[in-house]
Design a protein around this motif. Structure first.
Motif: not given
Length: 212
Positions: A30-38
């Motif tokens: 998993l990346p250090q900064t993650m997308a959590i809202h779309f």
């Protein structure tokens, strides 16, 4: 608290927290900064650190889950064995599982259509509700809770039988709509409107025209 109902609390809480276990297994990928809202534009519009996405989101959902379950049990005056409480207790586990599947898939670089996933989730909700709504007895927490449905057991029964059939049909139509080349917001909005307005209108018709 009866052992069966304690088991329900433990099982549902475990499902809410299961994404934490999956996140730990996927941690290095998993990346250090993650997308959590779309958004409905199909792209990510909210981001967080990896630790927040893996640990904080399930814990926040667990807090909502416990609060919702407790309030529901109190509203039912301890009636934790009824279908209404059982239905409410699986709301947050379903949300947690869906959120984790979407967030992890997107951040692992898999091709994800957010709108289509939302429609599939709504389809599953409709299918589950379609099966469960006819089993609900009048209660203050779940179902088509209107003054006239709560005042008449026959109005409640007929309304929920209709709602159950409608939701099953809507669930199947939502699945089929995902195969069509249309913006997913269209079937989502139409299905949600029909799900809200049709049972309400039918129960009002029974109340005013049939005296139920």
């Amino acid at each position: 608290m009866d052992g069966r109902y304690l088991g329900r609390w433990l099982w549902t809480s475990g499902v809410v927290l299961l994404p934490m276990v999956l996140g730990l297994l996927l941690w290095e990928r998993l990346p250090q900064t993650m997308a959590i809202h779309f958004g409905w534009s199909q792209g990510a519009d909210g981001f967080s650190g990896r630790a927040f996405a893996v640990f904080a989101i399930p814990l926040i959902l667990l807090a909502f889950h416990l609060f919702l379950g407790l309030v529901t049990a109190l509203e039912l005056r301890g009636g934790e064995g009824g279908p209404a409480h059982s239905l409410v207790m699986w709301v947050m586990p379903a949300v947690s599982a869906f959120t984790a599947a979407l967030v992890y898939s997107y951040n692992l670089g898999l091709e994800v259509s957010v709108g289509r996933w939302a429609n599939w989730f709504l389809a599953l909700v409709f299918l589950v509700l379609g099966r469960q709504l006819p089993n609900l007895t009048p209660n203050p927490v779940a179902g088509v809770r209107l003054p006239w449905t709560l005042a008449s057991e026959e109005n409640w029964r007929r309304t929920h039988v209709l709602a159950g059939r409608l939701f099953r049909v809507l669930g199947l139509l939502m699945v089929l709509s995902s195969l069509l080349p249309i913006h997913p917001l269209i079937p989502f909005s139409v299905a949600l409107s029909l799900a809200l307005l049709t049972p309400t209108g039918y129960s009002l018709f029974l109340h005013r025209r049939r005296g139920l």
